[in-house]
Design an enzyme around this catalytic site. Structure first.
Site: not given
Ligand code: GLN
Ligand code: ZN
Length: 758
Positions: A433, A644, A697
């Site tokens: 990303i 994104h 995460h």
């Protein structure tokens, strides 16, 4: 006329609560120390409010983590997996907020969601079929008594029964209405206990009332409050709404036995109209939210006083206040030492807003013409002109925009074909990303440069070296489309804001985003323009190191706007278009310098989606989507545009997302169920997609098998030629070890898939 606020920030002027709490998490300080800090913060803030001359001072607006979580604990809404840990109350509370891993067990945190249309996130209470809702705590009363011992009579603030139930997650068969009786009982007891302690006013926050309501919702609301209000004797109850107007239930609300009703005159476009056409009961007090609780500009006294005059003419008993809790603005402009005075005068943070309310009260009450009073004149002067904010060139350019500037040519499918042959990428191209781990050395380099300890050349050289390592690593792992790693960026919005003209930056203007996390949004002061390329040198350097395509990395205009404090003198649409033009220039420069793929992140596109569905397009998407299109419409057909988004909740706006006309979109999908895939299929989504195959995460490394099976599932809904393979967000918060291991597995899983499809 009295003044009131709905709530105040609580992380501490210099984030004292944040730091103390984080120390507590690391077991460096005792629970008593944490409580002492909290007490001190509350005391200091009440005194500031009192000394400012504010009349209605709130309590229980304080929170160690989140008010919704406080309310859950107050109502005994503690899922068994947390109570079973047998921790102290505060540790159970934090376990619900952040998860727990240790001697007592291993549980994940409760869900977290955005609080209406703000960047604040609340903890989602979880109600099971056997949850025993009852009054189970004394926090609101304890804080009231603390204030009382300081000689301050506060108004207790609690999240209302309706909003609580509507915001909770029901895990079993029961629904909100099945808990109505228990809620009535619990709130009635709270009212009775508050009366015993000598509380005059209790405020129930019901922001849910500004959303679209069904007949069933209204019936639930009425049932709850008929029951709760039955309990009151001497105490007065304020029903507080914010973030919009209550057009769906105005008559129902005013017919109930509330003593005060709080309405939003800033975001509530229909509030005044509702009052005028339906009237406002003589027996009640109107708490009029006339000072913006969400933005940081000085209030326009002239406009506000016009509203107050109209309310006076209607003989409405009015208290003036803020439109929502001041939680959403920083503490005080006094903390800013670097902003020149010529700008400072225009801003009002929480503390300054208290002063505004008091000044407005004085002006509204004065017997003479308020226009002759000095405070009014000083304020009026702010709205005649602002220095350094108008840039004629930007306006000229905006005026020249044509409908065709929002349409990229040729159409998507022609571009897709051209790009497939230009890049010749394998099936299921792999990419990331954008950011790579921001390791300690990267941060140290930036800090040293900021402090002037190293010169620019040293700073840049270090980053170039990082980029070179990052490119080499990606090649070695076998990724197809590479990134430079974003080592030169602190934050995806701040980085661009700092380089664009028209932004201002603060030193200490922190706003709580969730728990102990705070953000420092830039201020959009004036017309935005770009005076020089911002990212080109980095991207060109990175591309020079590899034969694989290197993605240029930009932040989109809607995200830049949504994560800043916007202007109020021009529309957000106009401001966003200005930013879009600047980013458009950057995209063109990247293309002209040999960058073949450009990613324009719109991480926060969904954030300011209006609360009412009927407003989604006309008030937001109708300009937000074109703003994005303006960025890329001028590029060549062969240049591939990626975007994104950090979430997958776009089933309801899926057409708008496709309409952004990007060539590829990557988004978060690893934690959500795969519902989004169904919706892509149903809607014939044309944009190529990279639903994240693992959750960045968490430090967990996903196995090859796990990634492969996610991909297999995706392929049941997505055509193979449309599917990209990538993590679900940037890797900047991750460590090197897990990043490399996860990406290797990602590439391996993709290879297995390719072989299978041959
Ligand atoms: N390109 C950004 C990054 O990788 C995107 C960040 C985000 O989605 N929040 O860090
Ligand atoms: Zn993201």
């Amino acid at each position: 006329m009295f003044t009131s606020i709905i709530g105040y920030p609580r992380v501490g002027k210099l984030r004292e609560l944040k730091f103390a709490t984080e120390k507590y998490f690391k077991k460096e300080v005792s629970p008593q120390h944490l409580e002492d800090i909290a007490k001190e913060i509350r005391k200091e803030q009440w005194l500031i409010q009192k000394n400012s001359g504010l009349d209605f001072i709130p309590s229980n607006d304080f929170s160690f983590y989140d008010n919704m979580l406080d309310t859950a604990v107050l109502l005994n809404v503690i899922p068994k997996r947390y109570s079973r840990l047998n921790l102290s109350l505060i540790d159970t509370y934090f376990a619900m907020a952040r998860g727990y891993q240790g001697g007592a067990g291993d549980v994940k945190a409760l869900g977290m969601k955005k609080w209406f249309n703000t960047n604040y996130h609340y903890i989602v209470p979880e109600i099971d079929d056997d949850t025993d809702i009852k009054l189970a705590g004394t926090k609101p009363l304890d804080e009231f008594l603390q204030a009382k011992s300081l000689g301050i009579q506060t108004k207790i603030v609690v999240i209302g029964a309706f909003t609580f139930l509507k915001s909770a997650k029901f895990t079993g068969k029961k629904k909100a209405s099945d808990f109505a009786d228990a809620m009535i009982e619990a709130y009635s007891r709270l009212i009775a206990e508050a009366e015993n302690k000598g509380v005059y006013w209790i405020q129930f926050d019901e922001p849910c009332l500004v959303c679209d309501l069904t007949a069933e919702d209204i019936a639930l609301f009425e049932k709850l409050y008929k029951g709760i209000l039955f309990a009151k004797k001497s105490i007065r109850v304020l029903l507080q709404t914010y973030f919009g107007d209550i057009r769906d239930c105005y008559k129902n609300v005013t017919a109930l036995d509330f003593d005060g009703i709080g309405l939003d005159f800033i975001e509530g476009k229909k509030t005044l109209e509702l009052i005028k056409s339906n009237g406002f009961p003589d027996s009640k007090i109107l708490f009029a939210g006339v000072v913006n609780g969400k933005n940081i500009w000085r209030n326009n006294y002239q406009k506000t006083l016009e509203t107050i005059v109209q309310l006076k003419a209607l003989k409405i008993n009015t208290v003036i206040g803020t439109s929502c809790s001041l939680l959403h603005v920083p503490y005080t402009i006094k903390n800013e030492t670097k902003l020149p005075e010529k700008y400072i005068r225009y801003f009002a943070f929480a503390e300054e807003k208290l002063q505004e309310l008091v000044q407005l009260r004085e002006l509204a009450e004065c017997e003479c013409d308020y226009k002759s009073i000095e405070t009014f004149k000083v304020n009026a002067a702010l709205f005649t002109e602002r220095p350094d904010c108008r840039n004629e060139k930007v306006h000229e350019r905006l005026e020249k925009i044509k409908a065709s500037d929002f349409v990229r040519q040729p159409d998507f499918f022609t571009r897709e074909k051209k790009q497939k042959s230009r890049f010749g990428l394998p099936m299921f191209p792999t990419t990331t990303i954008g950011s790579f781990p921001q390791t300690a050395d990267v941060k140290a380099n930036r800090n040293a440069f900021k402090k002037g300890e190293i010169d620019e050349a040293t700073y840049n050289n270090f980053n170039r070296q990082k980029i070179a390592e990052c490119v080499k690593l990606q090649e070695e792992i076998g990724l197809d489309v590479l990134v430079h790693g974003e080592f030169e960026r602190n934050d995806m919005v701040e980085y661009f804001g700092e380089q664009l003209d028209g932004f201002l930056f603060t030193e200490k203007a922190w706003v709580q985003s969730y728990g102990t996390r705070c953000v420092k949004p830039p201020l959009i002061w004036g017309d935005v323009s770009r005076n020089k390329p911002m990212t080109v040198a980095w991207s060109v350097y990175a591309q020079s190191l590899t034969d694989k395509p290197m993605k240029g990395m930009l932040t989109g205009p809607v995200t830049i706007l949504n994560w800043s404090f916007p202007r109020e003198d021009i529309s957000v649409k106009e401001s966003t278009f200005q930013i879009a033009l600047a980013i458009r220039d950057e995209a063109k420069d990247l293309e002209a310098n040999g960058i073949k793929i450009i990613q324009v992140d719109e991480a926060a596109l969904r954030e300011k989606l209006p609360l009412r569905k009927s407003d989604w397009y006309c008030e937001y998407l109708d300009w937000a989507v074109p703003a994005f299109r303006l960025v890329h419409s001028g590029l060549n057909a062969e240049t591939q545009i990626h975007t994104h988004m950090c979430y997958s909740e776009f089933t309801d706006i899926i057409k708008a997302i496709d309409d952004m006309d990007a060539d590829v979109i990557t988004f978060e999908a690893s934690r959500s169920d795969l519902m989004i895939l169904d919706s892509l299929l149903e809607n014939n989504f044309k944009t190529e997609v990279g639903p994240g195959v693992y959750d960045i995460h968490s430090p967990r490394v996903p196995s090859i098998h796990e990634i492969k099976s996610s991909l297999d599932k995706m392929l049941t809904k997505i055509k193979p030629e449309k599917l990209w393979v990538n993590p679900d967000c940037g890797l900047k918060t991750r460590g090197i070890f897990e990043t490399v291991a996860s990406l290797r597995n990602l590439v391996e899983a993709t290879k297995l898939l390719r072989n299978q499809k041959k």
